[in-house]
Design a protein around this motif. Sequence first.
Motif, mmCIF file in Angstrom:
data_model
loop_
_atom_site.group_PDB
_atom_site.id
_atom_site.type_symbol
_atom_site.label_atom_id
_atom_site.label_comp_id
_atom_site.label_asym_id
_atom_site.label_seq_id
_atom_site.Cartn_x
_atom_site.Cartn_y
_atom_site.Cartn_z
ATOM 1 N N ASP A 117 0.830 -1.198 0.000
ATOM 2 C CA ASP A 117 0.000 0.000 0.000
ATOM 3 C C ASP A 117 0.868 1.253 0.000
ATOM 4 O O ASP A 117 2.060 1.192 0.286
ATOM 5 N N ILE A 118 0.223 2.410 -0.297
ATOM 6 C CA ILE A 118 0.927 3.697 -0.352
ATOM 7 C C ILE A 118 0.180 4.714 0.505
ATOM 8 O O ILE A 118 -1.043 4.803 0.435
ATOM 9 N N ASN A 119 0.925 5.521 1.257
ATOM 10 C CA ASN A 119 0.404 6.711 1.932
ATOM 11 C C ASN A 119 1.174 7.912 1.404
ATOM 12 O O ASN A 119 2.404 7.878 1.351
ATOM 13 N N LEU A 120 0.457 8.995 1.034
ATOM 14 C CA LEU A 120 1.071 10.240 0.573
ATOM 15 C C LEU A 120 0.918 11.285 1.666
ATOM 16 O O LEU A 120 -0.174 11.472 2.217
ATOM 17 N N TYR A 121 2.027 11.978 1.990
ATOM 18 C CA TYR A 121 2.053 12.971 3.053
ATOM 19 C C TYR A 121 2.400 14.342 2.487
ATOM 20 O O TYR A 121 3.290 14.462 1.650
ATOM 21 N N ASN A 122 1.704 15.368 2.968
ATOM 22 C CA ASN A 122 2.013 16.735 2.533
ATOM 23 C C ASN A 122 3.249 17.242 3.274
ATOM 24 O O ASN A 122 3.780 16.554 4.148
ATOM 25 N N PRO A 123 3.735 18.448 2.931
ATOM 26 C CA PRO A 123 4.955 18.960 3.567
ATOM 27 C C PRO A 123 4.887 19.076 5.095
ATOM 28 O O PRO A 123 5.915 19.012 5.764
ATOM 29 N N SER A 124 3.676 19.195 5.662
ATOM 30 C CA SER A 124 3.572 19.286 7.121
ATOM 31 C C SER A 124 3.476 17.912 7.789
ATOM 32 O O SER A 124 3.417 17.815 9.010
ATOM 33 N N SER B 243 1.041 15.518 7.220
ATOM 34 C CA SER B 243 -0.308 14.957 7.289
ATOM 35 C C SER B 243 -0.575 14.063 6.079
ATOM 36 O O SER B 243 -0.163 14.380 4.959
ATOM 37 N N THR B 244 -1.275 12.950 6.308
ATOM 38 C CA THR B 244 -1.656 12.069 5.214
ATOM 39 C C THR B 244 -2.716 12.763 4.355
ATOM 40 O O THR B 244 -3.728 13.221 4.871
ATOM 41 N N VAL B 245 -2.465 12.848 3.044
ATOM 42 C CA VAL B 245 -3.425 13.482 2.137
ATOM 43 C C VAL B 245 -4.103 12.468 1.216
ATOM 44 O O VAL B 245 -5.207 12.736 0.727
ATOM 45 N N ARG B 246 -3.482 11.325 0.980
ATOM 46 C CA ARG B 246 -4.087 10.267 0.160
ATOM 47 C C ARG B 246 -3.505 8.928 0.590
ATOM 48 O O ARG B 246 -2.363 8.817 1.009
ATOM 49 N N ILE C 64 -2.246 6.640 -6.666
ATOM 50 C CA ILE C 64 -2.679 7.857 -5.977
ATOM 51 C C ILE C 64 -2.636 8.993 -6.981
ATOM 52 O O ILE C 64 -1.634 9.178 -7.673
ATOM 53 N N ILE C 65 -3.734 9.734 -7.056
ATOM 54 C CA ILE C 65 -3.796 10.953 -7.870
ATOM 55 C C ILE C 65 -4.098 12.089 -6.908
ATOM 56 O O ILE C 65 -5.022 11.994 -6.096
ATOM 57 N N TYR C 66 -3.307 13.145 -6.991
ATOM 58 C CA TYR C 66 -3.479 14.255 -6.052
ATOM 59 C C TYR C 66 -3.212 15.575 -6.753
ATOM 60 O O TYR C 66 -2.192 15.737 -7.420
ATOM 61 N N ASP C 67 -4.149 16.489 -6.623
ATOM 62 C CA ASP C 67 -4.024 17.850 -7.137
ATOM 63 C C ASP C 67 -3.816 18.757 -5.932
ATOM 64 O O ASP C 67 -4.777 19.155 -5.278
ATOM 65 N N PRO C 68 -2.566 19.074 -5.605
ATOM 66 C CA PRO C 68 -2.287 19.817 -4.378
ATOM 67 C C PRO C 68 -2.820 21.238 -4.409
ATOM 68 O O PRO C 68 -2.969 21.833 -5.473
ATOM 69 N N CYS D 268 6.050 21.983 -3.919
ATOM 70 C CA CYS D 268 6.211 21.468 -2.565
ATOM 71 C C CYS D 268 6.866 20.097 -2.631
ATOM 72 O O CYS D 268 6.734 19.381 -3.616
ATOM 73 N N LEU D 269 7.533 19.728 -1.562
ATOM 74 C CA LEU D 269 8.112 18.401 -1.433
ATOM 75 C C LEU D 269 7.086 17.503 -0.745
ATOM 76 O O LEU D 269 6.633 17.805 0.355
ATOM 77 N N TYR D 270 6.723 16.425 -1.414
ATOM 78 C CA TYR D 270 5.788 15.463 -0.870
ATOM 79 C C TYR D 270 6.532 14.164 -0.595
ATOM 80 O O TYR D 270 7.409 13.766 -1.349
ATOM 81 N N LYS D 271 6.171 13.501 0.501
ATOM 82 C CA LYS D 271 6.761 12.215 0.851
ATOM 83 C C LYS D 271 5.688 11.149 0.768
ATOM 84 O O LYS D 271 4.508 11.422 0.985
ATOM 85 N N PHE D 272 6.105 9.949 0.452
ATOM 86 C CA PHE D 272 5.161 8.843 0.496
ATOM 87 C C PHE D 272 5.860 7.593 1.002
ATOM 88 O O PHE D 272 7.076 7.446 0.914
#
Length: 107
Positions: free
Chosen positions: A45-52, A54-57, A69-73, A78-82
Amino acid sequence: MAIPVGSDFLSQISTNGDNDWWSFSNTSTQQNMKITLTTLPGDYDINLYNPSGSTVRTSQHSGPTSDTIIYDPPSPVCLYKFRIYGLGRQFSTSQFYTLHCYSTAPP
């Protein structure tokens, strides 16, 4: 570890409890994101995290089904981690998963 956008990348969840952490940045002209996880040897599985942080997807499917995962920030550049992980501590010492990150212009 930063991953190149637009290229396939092979990696493994190679031990019980392993978590692979990746990152990539979008740009002001290519701000929308898509992450695909394919050729899975198990239930990953995948979790996408925003720069702060928080899980966003999240993408979670049963078994070795591909995840996307598709995400329109809300803001560009920004740097995103997953995180990629094996559900129930699944792993493989012989098989790789394929990771691909895309960034596209807003519609």
